[in-house]
Design a protein around this motif. Sequence first.
Motif, PDB file in Angstrom:
ATOM      1  N   UNK A 110       0.808  -1.222   0.000  1.00  0.00           N
ATOM      2  CA  UNK A 110       0.000   0.000   0.000  1.00  0.00           C
ATOM      3  C   UNK A 110       0.842   1.273   0.000  1.00  0.00           C
ATOM      4  N   UNK A 111       2.129   1.109  -0.130  1.00  0.00           N
ATOM      5  CA  UNK A 111       2.983   2.293  -0.103  1.00  0.00           C
ATOM      6  C   UNK A 111       3.112   2.915  -1.480  1.00  0.00           C
ATOM      7  N   UNK A 112       3.452   4.187  -1.490  1.00  0.00           N
ATOM      8  CA  UNK A 112       3.698   4.887  -2.733  1.00  0.00           C
ATOM      9  C   UNK A 112       4.880   5.801  -2.483  1.00  0.00           C
ATOM     10  N   UNK A 113       5.957   5.575  -3.218  1.00  0.00           N
ATOM     11  CA  UNK A 113       7.175   6.277  -2.861  1.00  0.00           C
ATOM     12  C   UNK A 113       7.487   7.445  -3.796  1.00  0.00           C
ATOM     13  N   UNK A 114       7.324   8.642  -3.285  1.00  0.00           N
ATOM     14  CA  UNK A 114       7.725   9.836  -4.042  1.00  0.00           C
ATOM     15  C   UNK A 114       8.948  10.450  -3.352  1.00  0.00           C
ATOM     16  N   UNK A 115       8.780  10.851  -2.101  1.00  0.00           N
ATOM     17  CA  UNK A 115       9.912  11.436  -1.376  1.00  0.00           C
ATOM     18  C   UNK A 115      11.023  10.405  -1.188  1.00  0.00           C
ATOM     19  N   UNK A 116      10.626   9.148  -1.040  1.00  0.00           N
ATOM     20  CA  UNK A 116      11.620   8.096  -0.795  1.00  0.00           C
ATOM     21  C   UNK A 116      11.997   7.358  -2.080  1.00  0.00           C
ATOM     22  N   UNK A 117      11.650   7.955  -3.247  1.00  0.00           N
ATOM     23  CA  UNK A 117      11.795   7.211  -4.500  1.00  0.00           C
ATOM     24  C   UNK A 117      13.171   6.596  -4.725  1.00  0.00           C
ATOM     25  N   UNK A 118      14.211   7.269  -4.287  1.00  0.00           N
ATOM     26  CA  UNK A 118      15.558   6.771  -4.558  1.00  0.00           C
ATOM     27  C   UNK A 118      16.177   6.019  -3.387  1.00  0.00           C
ATOM     28  N   UNK A 119      15.500   6.008  -2.246  1.00  0.00           N
ATOM     29  CA  UNK A 119      16.056   5.325  -1.083  1.00  0.00           C
ATOM     30  C   UNK A 119      15.950   3.824  -1.311  1.00  0.00           C
ATOM     31  N   UNK A 120      17.073   3.161  -1.300  1.00  0.00           N
ATOM     32  CA  UNK A 120      17.062   1.730  -1.578  1.00  0.00           C
ATOM     33  C   UNK A 120      17.174   1.438  -3.061  1.00  0.00           C
ATOM     34  N   UNK A 121      17.306   2.479  -3.874  1.00  0.00           N
ATOM     35  CA  UNK A 121      17.492   2.248  -5.310  1.00  0.00           C
ATOM     36  C   UNK A 121      18.908   2.625  -5.730  1.00  0.00           C
ATOM     37  N   UNK A 157      17.650  16.809 -13.334  1.00  0.00           N
ATOM     38  CA  UNK A 157      16.913  17.203 -14.541  1.00  0.00           C
ATOM     39  C   UNK A 157      15.861  18.269 -14.210  1.00  0.00           C
ATOM     40  N   UNK A 158      15.319  18.189 -13.005  1.00  0.00           N
ATOM     41  CA  UNK A 158      14.305  19.168 -12.624  1.00  0.00           C
ATOM     42  C   UNK A 158      14.922  20.565 -12.571  1.00  0.00           C
ATOM     43  N   UNK A 159      16.106  20.651 -12.012  1.00  0.00           N
ATOM     44  CA  UNK A 159      16.765  21.961 -11.962  1.00  0.00           C
ATOM     45  C   UNK A 159      17.053  22.444 -13.382  1.00  0.00           C
ATOM     46  N   UNK A 160      17.563  21.532 -14.218  1.00  0.00           N
ATOM     47  CA  UNK A 160      17.861  21.895 -15.607  1.00  0.00           C
ATOM     48  C   UNK A 160      16.623  22.428 -16.307  1.00  0.00           C
ATOM     49  N   UNK A 161      15.516  21.729 -16.106  1.00  0.00           N
ATOM     50  CA  UNK A 161      14.264  22.128 -16.753  1.00  0.00           C
ATOM     51  C   UNK A 161      13.828  23.520 -16.292  1.00  0.00           C
ATOM     52  N   UNK A 162      13.898  23.717 -14.985  1.00  0.00           N
ATOM     53  CA  UNK A 162      13.469  24.998 -14.433  1.00  0.00           C
ATOM     54  C   UNK A 162      14.353  26.131 -14.952  1.00  0.00           C
ATOM     55  N   UNK A 163      15.665  25.890 -14.963  1.00  0.00           N
ATOM     56  CA  UNK A 163      16.585  26.956 -15.381  1.00  0.00           C
ATOM     57  C   UNK A 163      16.414  27.320 -16.851  1.00  0.00           C
ATOM     58  N   UNK A 164      16.033  26.344 -17.686  1.00  0.00           N
ATOM     59  CA  UNK A 164      15.932  26.651 -19.107  1.00  0.00           C
ATOM     60  C   UNK A 164      14.513  27.000 -19.550  1.00  0.00           C
ATOM     61  N   UNK A 165      13.511  26.443 -18.866  1.00  0.00           N
ATOM     62  CA  UNK A 165      12.159  26.603 -19.408  1.00  0.00           C
ATOM     63  C   UNK A 165      11.210  27.451 -18.573  1.00  0.00           C
ATOM     64  N   UNK A 166      11.556  27.706 -17.321  1.00  0.00           N
ATOM     65  CA  UNK A 166      10.586  28.364 -16.444  1.00  0.00           C
ATOM     66  C   UNK A 166      11.066  29.726 -15.978  1.00  0.00           C
ATOM     67  N   UNK A 167      10.117  30.645 -15.877  1.00  0.00           N
ATOM     68  CA  UNK A 167      10.425  31.895 -15.188  1.00  0.00           C
ATOM     69  C   UNK A 167      10.220  31.629 -13.698  1.00  0.00           C
ATOM     70  N   UNK A 225      12.277  17.057  -0.830  1.00  0.00           N
ATOM     71  CA  UNK A 225      12.450  15.820  -1.597  1.00  0.00           C
ATOM     72  C   UNK A 225      11.299  15.592  -2.580  1.00  0.00           C
ATOM     73  N   UNK A 226      10.158  16.202  -2.316  1.00  0.00           N
ATOM     74  CA  UNK A 226       9.004  16.055  -3.208  1.00  0.00           C
ATOM     75  C   UNK A 226       9.116  16.932  -4.461  1.00  0.00           C
ATOM     76  N   UNK A 227       9.973  17.929  -4.406  1.00  0.00           N
ATOM     77  CA  UNK A 227       9.949  18.953  -5.444  1.00  0.00           C
ATOM     78  C   UNK A 227      10.458  18.500  -6.818  1.00  0.00           C
ATOM     79  N   UNK A 228      11.622  17.812  -6.902  1.00  0.00           N
ATOM     80  CA  UNK A 228      12.049  17.398  -8.247  1.00  0.00           C
ATOM     81  C   UNK A 228      10.994  16.576  -9.003  1.00  0.00           C
ATOM     82  N   UNK A 229      10.344  15.573  -8.374  1.00  0.00           N
ATOM     83  CA  UNK A 229       9.316  14.839  -9.125  1.00  0.00           C
ATOM     84  C   UNK A 229       8.143  15.727  -9.538  1.00  0.00           C
TER      85      UNK A 229
END
Lengths: 172, 629
Positions: free
Chosen positions: B146-157, B173-183, B359-363
Amino acid sequence: MEAAKETCCQNGLAKEMFEQLEHFIVSVNFDPCSPRRKGDLISILHKAQHIFGYLPKELQIWIAKRLNIQHSEVSGVVSFYNYFTTTPKGKYNVAVCLGTACFVQGADKVLAEFERQLGIKGGEVTEDMKFSIDVVRCIGACGLAPVLTVNEKVYGKVAHTDVAKILEEYKD
Amino acid sequence: MKMERINTFAELQERHQALRHLLGLRLNEAGHKAGFERDILVCGGTGCIASASNDIVANLNAALAANGLAKKVQVLKTGCFGFCEKGPIVLVQPEHVFYTQVKPEDAKAIVEEHIIGGRPVERLLYLEPITQKRIPKSGEMPFYKKQMRIALRNCGLINPERVAEYIAAEGWLALGKVLTEYSREQVVDLMLKSGLRGRGGAGFPTGLKWQAAMKAEGAEKYIVCNADEGDPGAFMDRSIMEGDPCSVLEAMAVAGYCVGAEQGVIYIRAEYPLAIQRLEKAIAQSRELGLLGKNILGSGFNFDVRLQLGAGAFVCGEETALLRSIEGKRGEPTTKPPFPAEKGLWEVPTCVNNVETLANIPPIILKGADWFSSIGTEKSKGTKVFALAGKINNVGLVEVPMGTTLREVIFDIGGGIRGGGEFKAVQTGGPSGGCMTKEHLDTPITYENLQAIGSMMGSGGMIVMDENTCMVDIAKFYLEFTLEESCGKCTPCRIGNKRLHELLCTITEGKAENDAIEKLEVLGEVIKKTSLCGLGQTSPNPVLSTIKFFRDEYEAHIKDHKCPAGVCKNLKQYWVVEDKCIGCTACARNCPAVCISGKVKEIHFIDQSKCIKCGVCMTKCKFGAIEIR
Ligand SMILES: Cc1cc2nc3c(=O)[nH]c(=O)nc-3n(C[C@H](O)[C@H](O)[C@H](O)COP(=O)(O)O)c2cc1C
Ligand code: SF4
Ligand code: SF4
Ligand code: SF4
Ligand code: FES
């Protein structure tokens, strides 16, 4: 500063330790004239406690002078934070976790048993300086509750009946 | 391995593609296979390291080398898998076989029977307690279903000590996207639309906070990550930092871009040495790649992060106290307004966010606000990580969608009460929160629901209690904690909590007056209303909520001088049950107070006036002849 170092050494704090601390202060690019110089105080106290084991008054005075701040500001910070101690710890420091997870699994009984067997309370050290007891709040190993550490070694799922056995390991 | 600086977003995307193979085995992606045939992942979280997981790694490597497999099978340490109860955990990929409670001496069997022989080591597989069947894969275990891992997505991976693996897992990639595509305004909009609320306790919408900090005037601004995790018995933030340190750095950089800050500070507890070490490595490697520092990805944006250690003061988790602590002062809270977003660290605009929030922000950036806001309930979006502990079978870290019920978390995921006992209560929000009882088990977990019950979401500590827990004692425990941790700046908190504590002590000692409960309630309300900061304003909650739901237990202490759970020392007596005692003398020989008398083969007797209630006699009697009355 030199004078401070001298008096401290007379009080039994080793010169090399001060040199180590001085080295650290230089390595963080400490600037005694910056209005934000106090921002480095806590990390310097951490380092000092790591080197000396505790933060006695003469060391605090040395740090105050070196950082160009009041001694009262240093002692105010030292007394505020639990992590900083002005008394030396024993050779073996027993740190019993009293975080919630450990508490509901009976960590208070474990602590009481250590206190009884060593004849000291949490925060104290035995006369021969061999053992001290610390109470800590959650070291993040709640899955092993109740948890305690003796120096670096972690003991998990400890019962109060295990205390004698644990102390036996450090009989020397 | 020296890594070359990444100069543009396009280069970052290329690097991501080129490194993707690192995770090929673990994600079962064909065509991305690395040179290895298998990855053996060993949990490298604090809990499992305390149970010798470093020795497991060493023994696995030795066994592989002895069999000439060192080049074909790679062993690596990951962050926490969450199933701390059954740690240390070892996961073999690509077949996804999940071993529990592995000991260093099991390494040989894993290599010889599984890696070489091709048969999983049956005895190390998870034993499902109800069906008594061994379950080989984590996805089939009730703990994970019943778990859903967003904040913990990379823990154990991923291997948290290699930024390359983070990049392979879409890191940066999230930072890259923001820096190039978002105000900057678009980032705020995205955060607002996602509905993300702070995971540090108060649940304030992250987008609003960023907007305020963005709009605040100032040439210099700060991003501060609150990694103080003060709630004892909670370890969500620690696990994220240990298992996925780069995600915190990346999110801080995104926040920096959005609000216009170039400096980030992570305020972390000194009690978390492993998390500190992993963050330090992550910062160094990210700088080397140019993902922190000057002119990130050629965008002209500068951002760097440093660590600041806490020093064991719970109140420093409160944001204004935390900022004072970074300034090298005593960690005493200051009144709000001004809020940190206007006047924070060194009096400049500062945005303070919790580790899990970050930890939720990049996704959210990569998958979109709509994706995130589709998870959870109307007002509580996304998931929440809880640290399950106490009298529960599966102690560990779980991440569930908001709106999951307490029952699902405690019974389906948590496996119910340890030792087959009866569920009594669950405390969330730590020393600021309150308890919930059986009648609340089917309540969906949301910020609003927990608050309505008199508890709070808090940062995620969830302590389960059974019938052997005394609720007065627990309330006293939490109050002792806040009492010790109160900074003493304001009177209601400093003196008021002391009085509350004294009242609770009289109750647990059986000396309370009949109106003690009313006194507690009145005083508690006053403290809540008049304290300066969140610590004092919430400190009476554990008392008030236990009174609300377990008033009869308080009354039993006060009126009958009885502790129904048999916990309060002064209200319990050890007695020898005459028709069970065979006179073996075991109790008398072990009693530290020497207060048990009796001859061999005769019924023994406890002198109540000398008994220190240590309970040793009870554990020593093999005949069940000692009971608590
Ligand atoms: C007494 C007290 C302790 C707190 N401890 C923490 C803590 O350990 N970690 C945390 O992230 N927030 C803690 N907070 C909440 C912070 O003040 C602040 O709201 C939070 O860091 C904001 O981040 P968020 O919006 O991302 O949740 C605490 C608040 C109070 C009143
Ligand atoms: S409420 Fe307590 S912790 Fe907060 S400022 Fe007042 S005394 Fe300090
Ligand atoms: S240990 Fe039990 S059976 Fe033996 S003397 Fe004591 S009470 Fe009696
Ligand atoms: S509880 Fe402890 S002190 Fe009391 S009779 Fe039993 S062994 Fe002795
Ligand atoms: S409560 Fe003891 S380790 Fe967390």
